[in-house]
Design a protein around this motif. Structure first.
Motif, mmCIF file in Angstrom:
data_model
loop_
_atom_site.group_PDB
_atom_site.id
_atom_site.type_symbol
_atom_site.label_atom_id
_atom_site.label_comp_id
_atom_site.label_asym_id
_atom_site.label_seq_id
_atom_site.Cartn_x
_atom_site.Cartn_y
_atom_site.Cartn_z
ATOM 1 N N SER A 11 -14.339 72.441 136.007
ATOM 2 C CA SER A 11 -13.145 73.223 136.334
ATOM 3 C C SER A 11 -13.062 74.357 135.312
ATOM 4 C CB SER A 11 -11.901 72.333 136.261
ATOM 5 O OG SER A 11 -10.765 73.048 136.642
ATOM 6 N N PRO A 12 -13.723 75.483 135.618
ATOM 7 C CA PRO A 12 -13.862 76.554 134.615
ATOM 8 C C PRO A 12 -12.532 77.046 134.045
ATOM 9 C CG PRO A 12 -15.304 76.948 136.495
ATOM 10 C CD PRO A 12 -14.452 75.779 136.862
ATOM 11 N N LEU A 13 -11.442 76.824 134.768
ATOM 12 C CA LEU A 13 -10.125 77.240 134.293
ATOM 13 C C LEU A 13 -9.792 76.585 132.948
ATOM 14 C CD1 LEU A 13 -7.538 78.849 135.156
ATOM 15 C CD2 LEU A 13 -6.663 76.711 136.100
ATOM 16 N N PHE A 14 -10.354 75.393 132.716
ATOM 17 C CA PHE A 14 -9.986 74.622 131.514
ATOM 18 C C PHE A 14 -11.082 74.624 130.448
ATOM 19 C CE2 PHE A 14 -7.354 73.022 134.924
ATOM 20 C CZ PHE A 14 -6.106 72.975 134.324
ATOM 21 N N LYS A 15 -11.920 75.663 130.481
ATOM 22 C CA LYS A 15 -13.010 75.711 129.498
ATOM 23 C C LYS A 15 -12.487 75.766 128.062
ATOM 24 C CE LYS A 15 -17.486 77.662 128.790
ATOM 25 N NZ LYS A 15 -18.529 78.482 129.380
ATOM 26 N N VAL A 25 -6.863 82.356 130.608
ATOM 27 C CA VAL A 25 -6.738 83.803 130.835
ATOM 28 C C VAL A 25 -8.113 84.402 131.136
ATOM 29 C CG1 VAL A 25 -6.162 86.012 129.732
ATOM 30 C CG2 VAL A 25 -4.652 84.032 129.439
ATOM 31 N N VAL A 26 -9.119 84.028 130.329
ATOM 32 C CA VAL A 26 -10.481 84.550 130.520
ATOM 33 C C VAL A 26 -11.012 84.143 131.898
ATOM 34 C CG1 VAL A 26 -12.871 84.416 129.692
ATOM 35 C CG2 VAL A 26 -10.990 84.598 128.054
ATOM 36 N N ALA A 27 -10.814 82.861 132.268
ATOM 37 C CA ALA A 27 -11.333 82.362 133.554
ATOM 38 C C ALA A 27 -10.670 83.078 134.725
ATOM 39 C CB ALA A 27 -11.098 80.852 133.652
ATOM 40 N N VAL A 28 -9.355 83.302 134.637
ATOM 41 C CA VAL A 28 -8.619 83.962 135.737
ATOM 42 C C VAL A 28 -9.066 85.423 135.880
ATOM 43 C CG1 VAL A 28 -6.328 84.808 136.414
ATOM 44 C CG2 VAL A 28 -6.620 82.426 135.726
ATOM 45 N N LEU A 29 -9.305 86.097 134.743
ATOM 46 C CA LEU A 29 -9.721 87.505 134.792
ATOM 47 C C LEU A 29 -11.107 87.676 135.432
ATOM 48 C CD1 LEU A 29 -8.496 88.801 131.312
ATOM 49 C CD2 LEU A 29 -7.518 89.312 133.553
ATOM 50 N N GLN A 30 -11.915 86.621 135.373
ATOM 51 C CA GLN A 30 -13.277 86.725 135.928
ATOM 52 C C GLN A 30 -13.302 86.543 137.446
ATOM 53 O OE1 GLN A 30 -15.288 83.811 133.507
ATOM 54 N NE2 GLN A 30 -16.027 85.340 132.060
ATOM 55 N N GLU A 31 -12.192 86.075 138.027
ATOM 56 C CA GLU A 31 -12.139 85.858 139.484
ATOM 57 C C GLU A 31 -11.574 87.100 140.173
ATOM 58 O OE1 GLU A 31 -13.483 83.331 140.854
ATOM 59 O OE2 GLU A 31 -13.772 82.064 139.089
ATOM 60 N N GLU A 32 -11.551 87.056 141.513
ATOM 61 C CA GLU A 32 -10.999 88.170 142.287
ATOM 62 C C GLU A 32 -9.884 87.671 143.188
ATOM 63 O OE1 GLU A 32 -14.351 89.760 144.298
ATOM 64 O OE2 GLU A 32 -15.218 90.632 142.486
ATOM 65 N N GLY A 33 -9.021 88.597 143.636
ATOM 66 C CA GLY A 33 -7.944 88.225 144.551
ATOM 67 C C GLY A 33 -6.596 88.239 143.863
ATOM 68 N N THR A 34 -5.602 87.656 144.538
ATOM 69 C CA THR A 34 -4.269 87.570 143.934
ATOM 70 C C THR A 34 -4.310 86.554 142.796
ATOM 71 O OG1 THR A 34 -3.567 85.780 145.367
ATOM 72 C CG2 THR A 34 -3.197 88.024 146.188
ATOM 73 N N LEU A 35 -3.247 86.520 142.007
ATOM 74 C CA LEU A 35 -3.219 85.619 140.843
ATOM 75 C C LEU A 35 -3.418 84.162 141.273
ATOM 76 C CD1 LEU A 35 -2.795 85.260 137.806
ATOM 77 C CD2 LEU A 35 -0.347 85.037 138.238
ATOM 78 N N GLU A 86 -4.805 82.994 144.006
ATOM 79 C CA GLU A 86 -6.174 82.784 144.509
ATOM 80 C C GLU A 86 -7.146 82.656 143.336
ATOM 81 O OE1 GLU A 86 -5.770 85.250 148.719
ATOM 82 O OE2 GLU A 86 -6.747 86.178 146.999
ATOM 83 N N ARG A 87 -6.932 83.499 142.325
ATOM 84 C CA ARG A 87 -7.805 83.431 141.136
ATOM 85 C C ARG A 87 -7.698 82.075 140.456
ATOM 86 N NH1 ARG A 87 -8.012 88.930 137.801
ATOM 87 N NH2 ARG A 87 -8.232 90.430 139.492
ATOM 88 N N VAL A 88 -6.442 81.588 140.293
ATOM 89 C CA VAL A 88 -6.238 80.286 139.636
ATOM 90 C C VAL A 88 -6.920 79.189 140.444
ATOM 91 C CG1 VAL A 88 -4.501 78.560 139.030
ATOM 92 C CG2 VAL A 88 -4.099 80.965 138.480
ATOM 93 N N GLN A 89 -6.769 79.248 141.780
ATOM 94 C CA GLN A 89 -7.393 78.223 142.630
ATOM 95 C C GLN A 89 -8.905 78.248 142.508
ATOM 96 O OE1 GLN A 89 -5.404 79.133 146.448
ATOM 97 N NE2 GLN A 89 -4.878 76.971 146.506
ATOM 98 N N GLN A 90 -9.477 79.472 142.558
ATOM 99 C CA GLN A 90 -10.934 79.593 142.465
ATOM 100 C C GLN A 90 -11.441 79.097 141.112
ATOM 101 O OE1 GLN A 90 -11.310 83.722 143.301
ATOM 102 N NE2 GLN A 90 -10.989 83.463 145.498
ATOM 103 N N ALA A 91 -10.708 79.467 140.050
ATOM 104 C CA ALA A 91 -11.158 79.091 138.698
ATOM 105 C C ALA A 91 -11.038 77.591 138.459
ATOM 106 C CB ALA A 91 -10.354 79.850 137.652
ATOM 107 N N SER A 92 -10.137 76.926 139.188
ATOM 108 C CA SER A 92 -9.975 75.481 138.943
ATOM 109 C C SER A 92 -10.974 74.648 139.744
ATOM 110 C CB SER A 92 -8.548 75.034 139.261
ATOM 111 O OG SER A 92 -8.262 75.308 140.612
ATOM 112 N N ARG A 93 -11.662 75.281 140.723
ATOM 113 C CA ARG A 93 -12.673 74.537 141.488
ATOM 114 C C ARG A 93 -13.954 74.411 140.673
ATOM 115 N NH1 ARG A 93 -11.528 78.270 146.051
ATOM 116 N NH2 ARG A 93 -9.777 77.351 147.187
#
Length: 636
Positions: A111-115, A554-564, A566-573
């Motif tokens: 879950s890259p969001l929690f790196k 913050v770093v993980a969310v900035l690396q994704e695309e879309g709305t905030l 969507e970014r959080v969801q993508q980064a947590s997968r």
């Protein structure tokens, strides 16, 4: 309802035709676990875990904690806490490491969001490694000091002694005539430790470190050199050293135990250690102390277990190993209590004072009380050497784990650059930590050591473990995690593990965290109170490791695309390449999700390579079937 599309199907996949046939077994596999290395012997992993968990705390913290928290009654909360938060978290950490074959930073592909949790872990381990090796340096100092016919802390009358120094031989002679008042006196061993080894009288406090003590500095250099030589080739070298460092302390412990219980007055000390005071069990403090002892003794959250497990083969039976190590660790602590308290009982009889006046915890026990007891025995230099050699071997393999964790975490992040230069990178880390530890070799170094000990792995470590627990069970998903373990071991964890992971372990650690904050007490060393700026510095050490988590987010969310959102969801997968590192172990969800993967069914690859179906292939087929059934249920 239409069935939800699995996460791995939403990612672009390179068609088979576009992947050149040569790349299948070519350079893509070159950065796999072959390069990473594996344990070379069957017992390497088990002994490394035992060596890592069984450390100095088993000798100098557990016996003291037991006697201050209800004696024998302390074993009740101790074993309950072992079952609730020791064993389950231990097993979770080993499972994560073995399943992914990644270190404590790269494992957050789950879950890259929690790196940031991994970054927090590395910060904590680095701080602990700095001061833990200083304790090993003190042990080396005493080890060399024991190589004499007469121990230097045996008598008063040396240049470092004061008028308050009182030799126990005088007390023994005085016992026959008049009782000697020892309340305002100091033992020779205490003055040797504080005035000669530390030379603490040269410093007025933490803000005035004084000069470097060169003999301590050389001992610290020696301890870093020993550690470096042992981790030079990663787990291939440290895995061999632990055959000695993990087993030899037991031999010495048994020798000290036999010598201890045969001493006059030994029973007095053992009685003091084990007499159950069940009224203590009604106090929350005792339960918290038991949980803390388990937490630090097993070394969960430091990344060492995860690192060691990442060098295992995919189907290693870590379930069995979990119980061997955790129960072995508990039994060692109890045994060490007998060895320590039998000697303290003898000492209290010799001095004619109650046992509670001679009992201490931490460095005070290892460097003051026990050495003093050694001087009362015949052949005292021999027993002193044995005791400090035991402490050295206990400390070293815990230090190997801390260093292996830091090196593995960073090399797994940059495998192309650092893995070929692992020995040089390890040297750079050792030199950097040695230089940072130089302040601990000054006359006021003990104040800094106490500050690091109190704050580096306090609430920060608990936040890291609670977050890991919650991410694995809530974000990644308990069902998926159990399925991963099923793929690996051939069975799913039972209701006991699931209940602990979901509720009991996080809740217990939350209670620990709250208790630690509510009952916060400023650091002190003897009669010295730390100034406010030192307290703030200590608290910042703990807070910084916690701050790594939101920074990583913050770093993980900035690396994704879309709305905030969507970014959080993508980064947590889980990342695309999350899963077993070898293609033949990737079944079910993990099929063909590796870069350049040719095979629609790694299971078939495995059968072509090795022929036949093993029990693990059966498991893989079962897991696939279960997943298909679940998908059908969801789509209905």
């Amino acid at each position: 309802l239409p069935s939800p599309i699995p996460w791995f199907l939403t990612q672009p996949v390179t068609p088979d035709l576009l992947v050149s046939p040569s790349s299948q077994d070519g350079d893509l596999g070159s950065e796999g676990p072959e390069d990473r290395g594996n344990w070379t012997g069957r017992l390497d992993f088990l002994l490394s875990c035992i060596g890592y968990c069984v450390g100095l705390g088993n000798v100098w913290r557990f016996p003291y904690r037991a006697y201050t928290n209800g004696g024998g009654a302390f074993l009740v909360p101790y074993f309950i806490m072992l079952a609730i938060c020791g064993i389950p978290i231990f097993f979770m950490e080993l499972s994560l490491g073995q399943f992914s074959s990644l270190g404590p930073l790269a494992v957050w592909k789950i879950s890259p969001l929690f790196k940031g949790v991994g970054m927090g872990t590395i910060l904590i381990v680095s701080l602990v490694a700095i001061y833990y090796n200083m304790i090993i340096a003190y042990v080396l100092f005493y080890l060399f000091a024991s190589l004499t016919s007469d121990l230097p802390w045996q008598h008063c009358g040396n240049w470092w002694n004061t008028d308050l120094c009182l030799d126990h031989h005088v007390i023994r002679a005085g016992n026959n005539t008049l009782p000697v008042n020892i309340s305002n006196t100091v033992s020779p061993s205490e003055e040797y430790w504080s005035r000669y080894v530390l030379h603490i009288q040269g410093s007025s406090g933490i803000g005035d470190p004084g000069r470097i003590r060169w003999n301590l500095c050389l001992c610290l250099l020696l301890s870093w050199t020993i550690v470096y030589l042992c981790i030079l080739k990663g787990v291939k070298s440290s895995g061999k050293v632990v055959y000695f460092t993990a087993t030899f302390p037991y031999l010495i412990l048994v020798m000290l135990l036999i010598r201890g219980v045969t001493l006059e007055g030994a029973w007095k000390g053992i009685q003091f250690y084990l007499t159950p005071q069940f009224d203590h069990l009604l106090s929350s403090k005792v339960w918290i102390e038991a949980a803390l002892q388990i937490f630090y003794s097993l070394g969960v959250g430091f990344g060492g277990l995860l690192t060691f497990a990442s060098y295992n083969t995919f189907h290693q039976n870590i379930y069995r190993d979990t119980f061997i190590v955790t129960l072995g660790n508990a039994i060692t602590s109890i045994l060490a209590g007998f060895a320590i308290f039998s000697v303290l009982g003898y000492m209290s009889q010799e001095l004619g004072v109650p046992v509670n006046q001679v009992a201490k915890a931490g460095p005070g026990l290892a460097f003051v009380v026990y050495p003093q007891a050694m001087t009362m025995l015949p052949l005292s230099p021999f027993w002193s050497f044995l005791f400090f050699f035991m402490l050295l071997t206990l400390g070293l393999d815990s230090q190997f784990a801390f260093m292996e964790t830091i090196v593995t975490a960073v090399t797994d992040e940059f495998p192309y650059y650092l893995r070929p230069k692992k020995a040089s990178f390890s040297a750079v880390i050792c030199i950097a930590l040695f230089l940072m530890g130089l302040i601990l070799t000054t006359e006021g170094g003990m104040y800094w050591l106490v500050l690091l000990d109190d704050y580096s792995a306090g609430f920060g470590l608990m936040v890291v473990v609670i977050t890991t627990c919650l991410v694995v069970t809530r974000v990644y998903g308990m069902k998926r995690f159990c399925r991963d373990i099923h793929m690996m071991l051939g069975f799913k964890p039972g209701p006991y593990f699931r209940a602990c992971w979901m509720v009991l372990s996080p809740a217990t650690m939350m209670a620990l965290l709250v208790y630690n904050i509510v009952k916060y007490q400023p650091s002190e060393y003897g009669n010295y109170r730390f100034p406010t700026w030192a307290e703030v510095l200590g608290i910042l050490m703990g807070v910084l490791s916690c701050l790594m988590i939101p920074m990583g987010m913050v770093v993980a969310v900035l690396q994704e695309e879309g709305t905030l959102w969507e970014r959080v969801q993508q980064a947590s997968r889980p990342a695309m390449d999350w899963g077993p590192s070898l293609e033949e172990n990737r079944t079910g969800l993990y099929v063909a999700s590796l870069a350049g993967s040719q095979s629609p069914k790694p299971l078939m690859v495995h059968m072509r390579k090795y022929g036949g179906i093993t029990s693990y292939e059966n498991t893989a087929i079962e897991v696939d079937r279960e997943m298909e059934e679940e998908d059908e249920e969801e789509s209905m």
